[in-house]
Design a protein around this motif. Structure first.
Motif, PDB file in Angstrom:
ATOM      1  N   SER A 168       0.839  -1.220   0.000  1.00 50.05           N
ATOM      2  CA  SER A 168       0.000   0.000   0.000  1.00 50.05           C
ATOM      3  C   SER A 168       0.861   1.252   0.000  1.00 50.05           C
ATOM      4  CB  SER A 168      -0.912  -0.021   1.227  1.00 50.05           C
ATOM      5  OG  SER A 168      -1.805  -1.112   1.176  1.00 50.05           O
ATOM      6  N   LEU A 169       1.922   1.225   0.792  1.00 49.24           N
ATOM      7  CA  LEU A 169       2.798   2.388   0.852  1.00 49.24           C
ATOM      8  C   LEU A 169       3.476   2.628  -0.493  1.00 49.24           C
ATOM      9  CD1 LEU A 169       4.085   4.634   2.555  1.00 49.24           C
ATOM     10  CD2 LEU A 169       5.844   2.990   3.227  1.00 49.24           C
ATOM     11  N   ALA A 170       3.941   1.536  -1.121  1.00 55.54           N
ATOM     12  CA  ALA A 170       4.612   1.677  -2.412  1.00 55.54           C
ATOM     13  C   ALA A 170       3.645   2.176  -3.487  1.00 55.54           C
ATOM     14  CB  ALA A 170       5.225   0.340  -2.824  1.00 55.54           C
ATOM     15  N   GLN A 171       2.418   1.670  -3.486  1.00 51.89           N
ATOM     16  CA  GLN A 171       1.431   2.125  -4.466  1.00 51.89           C
ATOM     17  C   GLN A 171       1.068   3.598  -4.259  1.00 51.89           C
ATOM     18  OE1 GLN A 171      -1.848  -0.565  -4.051  1.00 51.89           O
ATOM     19  NE2 GLN A 171      -0.913  -2.161  -5.353  1.00 51.89           N
ATOM     20  N   ALA A 172       0.959   4.011  -3.018  1.00 54.88           N
ATOM     21  CA  ALA A 172       0.630   5.413  -2.735  1.00 54.88           C
ATOM     22  C   ALA A 172       1.725   6.344  -3.231  1.00 54.88           C
ATOM     23  CB  ALA A 172       0.418   5.593  -1.231  1.00 54.88           C
ATOM     24  N   VAL A 173       2.980   5.959  -3.003  1.00 54.85           N
ATOM     25  CA  VAL A 173       4.104   6.792  -3.459  1.00 54.85           C
ATOM     26  C   VAL A 173       4.118   6.869  -4.982  1.00 54.85           C
ATOM     27  CG1 VAL A 173       6.618   6.945  -3.548  1.00 54.85           C
ATOM     28  CG2 VAL A 173       5.468   6.357  -1.394  1.00 54.85           C
ATOM     29  N   ALA A 174       3.881   5.724  -5.657  1.00 52.97           N
ATOM     30  CA  ALA A 174       3.880   5.726  -7.126  1.00 52.97           C
ATOM     31  C   ALA A 174       2.733   6.585  -7.675  1.00 52.97           C
ATOM     32  CB  ALA A 174       3.776   4.293  -7.648  1.00 52.97           C
ATOM     33  N   THR A 175       1.572   6.505  -7.073  1.00 56.77           N
ATOM     34  CA  THR A 175       0.429   7.302  -7.521  1.00 56.77           C
ATOM     35  C   THR A 175       0.680   8.798  -7.314  1.00 56.77           C
ATOM     36  OG1 THR A 175      -1.033   5.459  -6.942  1.00 56.77           O
ATOM     37  CG2 THR A 175      -2.053   7.620  -7.283  1.00 56.77           C
TER      38      THR A 175
ATOM     39  N   ALA B 184      -3.850   8.225  -4.060  1.00 51.42           N
ATOM     40  CA  ALA B 184      -2.710   8.065  -3.170  1.00 51.42           C
ATOM     41  C   ALA B 184      -3.140   8.159  -1.711  1.00 51.42           C
ATOM     42  CB  ALA B 184      -1.652   9.114  -3.494  1.00 51.42           C
ATOM     43  N   ILE B 185      -4.057   9.116  -1.418  1.00 55.16           N
ATOM     44  CA  ILE B 185      -4.537   9.280  -0.044  1.00 55.16           C
ATOM     45  C   ILE B 185      -5.313   8.048   0.407  1.00 55.16           C
ATOM     46  CG2 ILE B 185      -6.121  10.614   1.393  1.00 55.16           C
ATOM     47  CD1 ILE B 185      -5.317  13.081  -0.280  1.00 55.16           C
ATOM     48  N   ASN B 186      -6.192   7.540  -0.437  1.00 52.74           N
ATOM     49  CA  ASN B 186      -6.989   6.363  -0.069  1.00 52.74           C
ATOM     50  C   ASN B 186      -6.118   5.123   0.149  1.00 52.74           C
ATOM     51  OD1 ASN B 186      -9.275   7.936  -0.276  1.00 52.74           O
ATOM     52  ND2 ASN B 186      -9.702   7.308  -2.398  1.00 52.74           N
ATOM     53  N   THR B 187      -5.100   4.985  -0.677  1.00 51.71           N
ATOM     54  CA  THR B 187      -4.219   3.814  -0.560  1.00 51.71           C
ATOM     55  C   THR B 187      -3.420   3.851   0.729  1.00 51.71           C
ATOM     56  OG1 THR B 187      -4.033   3.690  -2.966  1.00 51.71           O
ATOM     57  CG2 THR B 187      -2.393   2.490  -1.683  1.00 51.71           C
ATOM     58  N   ILE B 188      -2.869   4.989   1.076  1.00 54.53           N
ATOM     59  CA  ILE B 188      -2.013   5.082   2.260  1.00 54.53           C
ATOM     60  C   ILE B 188      -2.804   4.927   3.548  1.00 54.53           C
ATOM     61  CG2 ILE B 188      -2.014   7.544   2.870  1.00 54.53           C
ATOM     62  CD1 ILE B 188       1.087   7.349   2.776  1.00 54.53           C
TER      63      ILE B 188
ATOM     64  N   GLN C 280       5.697   5.807   9.442  1.00 58.96           N
ATOM     65  CA  GLN C 280       6.360   6.306   8.237  1.00 58.96           C
ATOM     66  C   GLN C 280       5.342   6.868   7.237  1.00 58.96           C
ATOM     67  OE1 GLN C 280       8.766   3.320   6.346  1.00 58.96           O
ATOM     68  NE2 GLN C 280       9.115   4.539   4.510  1.00 58.96           N
ATOM     69  N   ALA C 281       4.108   6.346   7.239  1.00 55.12           N
ATOM     70  CA  ALA C 281       3.105   6.762   6.261  1.00 55.12           C
ATOM     71  C   ALA C 281       2.395   8.056   6.639  1.00 55.12           C
ATOM     72  CB  ALA C 281       2.075   5.643   6.087  1.00 55.12           C
ATOM     73  N   GLN C 282       2.365   8.391   7.926  1.00 50.53           N
ATOM     74  CA  GLN C 282       1.595   9.560   8.352  1.00 50.53           C
ATOM     75  C   GLN C 282       2.084  10.884   7.743  1.00 50.53           C
ATOM     76  OE1 GLN C 282      -1.406   9.282   9.968  1.00 50.53           O
ATOM     77  NE2 GLN C 282      -0.830   7.163   9.391  1.00 50.53           N
ATOM     78  N   PRO C 283       3.392  11.172   7.717  1.00 51.22           N
ATOM     79  CA  PRO C 283       3.841  12.413   7.060  1.00 51.22           C
ATOM     80  C   PRO C 283       3.471  12.468   5.583  1.00 51.22           C
ATOM     81  CG  PRO C 283       5.564  11.514   8.457  1.00 51.22           C
ATOM     82  CD  PRO C 283       4.511  10.480   8.384  1.00 51.22           C
ATOM     83  N   LEU C 284       3.541  11.323   4.889  1.00 54.27           N
ATOM     84  CA  LEU C 284       3.171  11.292   3.474  1.00 54.27           C
ATOM     85  C   LEU C 284       1.689  11.565   3.297  1.00 54.27           C
ATOM     86  CD1 LEU C 284       5.184   8.132   2.294  1.00 54.27           C
ATOM     87  CD2 LEU C 284       5.779  10.544   1.987  1.00 54.27           C
ATOM     88  N   LEU C 285       0.870  11.032   4.201  1.00 57.45           N
ATOM     89  CA  LEU C 285      -0.565  11.258   4.118  1.00 57.45           C
ATOM     90  C   LEU C 285      -0.890  12.752   4.227  1.00 57.45           C
ATOM     91  CD1 LEU C 285      -3.434  10.127   3.975  1.00 57.45           C
ATOM     92  CD2 LEU C 285      -3.350   9.815   6.466  1.00 57.45           C
TER      93      LEU C 285
END
Length: 608
Positions: A439-446, A469-473, A485-490
């Motif tokens: 999920s994290l990798a897909q969110a970054v790619a999107t 990207a938001i829904n995936t993360i 690790q995912a929270q800052p990206l979100l």
């Protein structure tokens, strides 16, 4: 001087005793030497560093000696010492009686043997002989050059002196004694004459004195016919009959007295026959043990202990056969049995190895399980957990493979009851972490795709990608190590999503369709010619251009005559499409008549 045959028998007895002592220690701990001087003497030595139960040692030796008829009805002296030490620390006297339990008399204090110098060189002086000086002893060591040999020096036995006058009758009985002297003298003379004639009769009536020595003739005949008799042996019963015939003949030879003129020949014949008898005993022992081993091996068994016991039986039956001399009349017969017994041993060993293999697999699985636990406990990343999971899977697969017929099956099932739940728990944990990582990798790619659309001013597409990207993360659970690790990206993706939405709304208000109309006009001019060059479609994402089949045919027909002209025309078309894409700030995709993409142009970014 001991004859060569007698010395050979003693050496053979020593080796038999050493083999029998292997049941106490399998490391060749004991060394044995046998000698005969009026009686059989057995010396046993072992390293001082090894503690030995002497009673057990004496019992094993006694059992071995009792099984040999040659040493029955004999008194046997046994000594035990430490290697390199002259004096023994234990002694025992054995009285071997056929088919009766062995009586023994143990020395009350082994140190009393020091007066006999019993562990000097291996020299046996005559009784009542003074001990030999050290310099006269043989230098040949019993076990090695540093160890002294066995000497049993008989203590000088002084007969108790008897004084006939000391017990004389009183004076009042003297006359009475004198009166009875003459009858006593007459009786003594008669007794003396009778004794002389009796002794003479016994001397003359002893075997092989005056008459023909039938015992020796029978022994010679048996010696001459022995090769044929040996060749006729086919069964154990045949061996026993021949053994009995040898024993009877040897016993008759041993009754020939020393004063017989045939005594020396009788001794030689008895020695030769005894050697053959010893070979038969070995062969009989092997056949009996082999029959026992064969009976035990007829039923199948998966018990390792039972298989090991069968293997020991086969080895015990093989050992006497290997001791048969190559010049023995039974050597060929022994070799045929030896081949059969070795096949039986090999079969048992194969079964033992097969069962041991499963036990080894269980042991290896336990060792691997320990590694798996350590990896799982110390895991700091998804890769570490995946390695632990792989190890647990190997452990469980190995235990599942253990068959029910194996003695290791019960242990394998017990371990499986412990290991399989661990495997399932870790597998679920790894699965969740793998899903979180995906999920994290897909969110970054999107998110990267959304950034690319923003660079192309395709705000609608950028808005859609940011939302994806938001829904995936958000699918990453809080218990996952990747959650923090995912929270800052979100948060960053949410800000970008709002900015893209603002841009999209602004573009829709200002009416960005004017640029689209201009782009279509430019494309129509570029695609138009004497032959329609291309067709196109325009949307907010791409300018899609497709070359017409008519134009491709024209190029193909002109290419052989003027290649440079065709190439220049294509380059001009390409540059025109690039300019149109740059002006519209939209990517250009060019396809041939067959639908294959042949050119792509990404517009240069214009400064904001």
């Amino acid at each position: 001087m001991k004859s060569a045959a007698q010395q050979e028998d003693l050496d053979f007895l020593s080796s038999i005793l050493e083999e029998s002592l292997l049941e106490i220690s399998q490391r060749n701990t004991f060394e044995v030497k046998c000698v005969v001087k009026d009686q059989l003497m057995v010396l046993i030595q072992h390293p001082k560093t090894i503690t030995v139960d002497t009673e057990h040692v004496f019992a094993v030796v006694a059992k071995t000696l009792q099984s040999d008829t040659a040493y029955q009805t004999q008194e046997i002296q046994m000594f035990v010492r430490h290697t390199g030490i002259k004096l023994p620390y234990a002694q025992k006297t054995l009285y071997i009686v056929p088919n009766i339990s062995i009586n023994s008399e143990q020395a009350s204090n082994p140190s009393d043997l020091s007066d006999y110098d019993v562990f000097s060189d291996f020299v046996l002086p005559e009784l009542n002989q003074e001990p030999l000086p050290q310099s006269s002893l043989s230098s040949e060591g019993m076990f090695d050059s540093s160890a002294s040999l066995l000497t049993i020096n008989a203590s000088v036995v002084e007969e108790e002196k008897f004084d006939p006058f000391e017990s004389a009758p009183p004076n009042n009985q003297t006359k009475k004694s004198q009166r009875s002297f003459k009858p006593l003298l007459i009786g003594a003379c008669v007794l003396a004459v009778t004794t002389i004639f009796g002794a003479s009769g016994y001397f003359l009536m002893s075997p092989c004195i005056l008459s023909t020595c039938k015992e020796l003739q029978t022994a010679k005949q048996l010696q001459n016919s022995f090769p044929q008799l040996a060749n006729n042996v086919k069964t154990e019963e045949d061996l026993l009959k021949l053994q009995q015939q040898l024993d009877v003949t040897i016993a008759s030879l041993q009754r020939i007295p020393g004063w017989s003129p045939n005594h020396q020949d009788a001794v030689q014949a008895a020695t030769a026959l005894s050697s053959e008898s010893q070979q038969i005993k070995l062969l009989t022992q092997a056949l009996q043990l082999g029959a026992t081993a064969l009976r035990s091996s007829q039923s199948t068994s998966n018990d390792i202990n039972e298989l090991q016991a069968r293997s020991k039986l086969w080895r015990s039956s093989i050992a006497p056969l290997e001791a048969i001399r190559t010049d023995s009349k039974f050597y060929g017969f022994a070799q045929s049995k030896l081949s059969l017994f070795r096949s039986g041993l090999q079969s048992v060993n194969v079964q033992t190895l097969a069962q041991s293999r499963w036990q080894k697999k269980v042991n290896d699985a336990q060792a691997a399980a320990k590694v798996a636990r350590e990896r799982e406990t110390n895991a700091k990343s998804l890769l570490d957990l995946q390695r632990a999971l792989t190890t647990w899977q190997i452990v469980v697969n190995a235990l599942i493979a253990v068959p029910q017929t194996s003695p290791a099956y019960a242990e394998a099932r017990t371990l499986l009851n412990d290991y399989q739940p661990r495997l399932l728990t870790l597998r679920d944990r790894v699965s969740k972490q793998e899903q979180a990582a995906t999920s994290l990798a897909q969110a970054v790619a999107t998110a990267k795709q959304a950034e690319q659309y923003e660079q192309q001013n395709q705000w609608q597409s950028a808005t859609v990608r940011w939302q994806q990207a938001i829904n995936t993360i958000k699918q990453i659970p809080p218990e996952s190590p990747l959650y923090n690790q995912a929270q800052p990206l979100l948060q960053a993706y949410a800000v970008a999503f709002e900015q893209a939405q603002t841009k999209l709304q602004t573009m829709m208000v200002t009416g960005a369709t004017a640029s689209t109309t201009s782009t279509r006009a430019d494309l129509e001019k570029t695609c138009k010619g004497s032959v329609q060059i291309c067709n196109f479609t325009v949307d907010e994402r791409f300018i899609t251009v497709r070359i017409t089949p008519e134009y491709e045919k024209t190029l193909e027909s002109n290419a052989p005559q003027d290649v440079q002209s065709v190439q220049k025309h294509l380059e001009t078309l390409q540059k025109a499409l690039e300019v149109i894409g740059d002006n519209a700030n939209t990517a250009v995709l060019v396809f041939d008549a067959q639908g294959q993409q042949i050119f792509t142009h990404i517009p240069r970014q214009s400064p904001n």
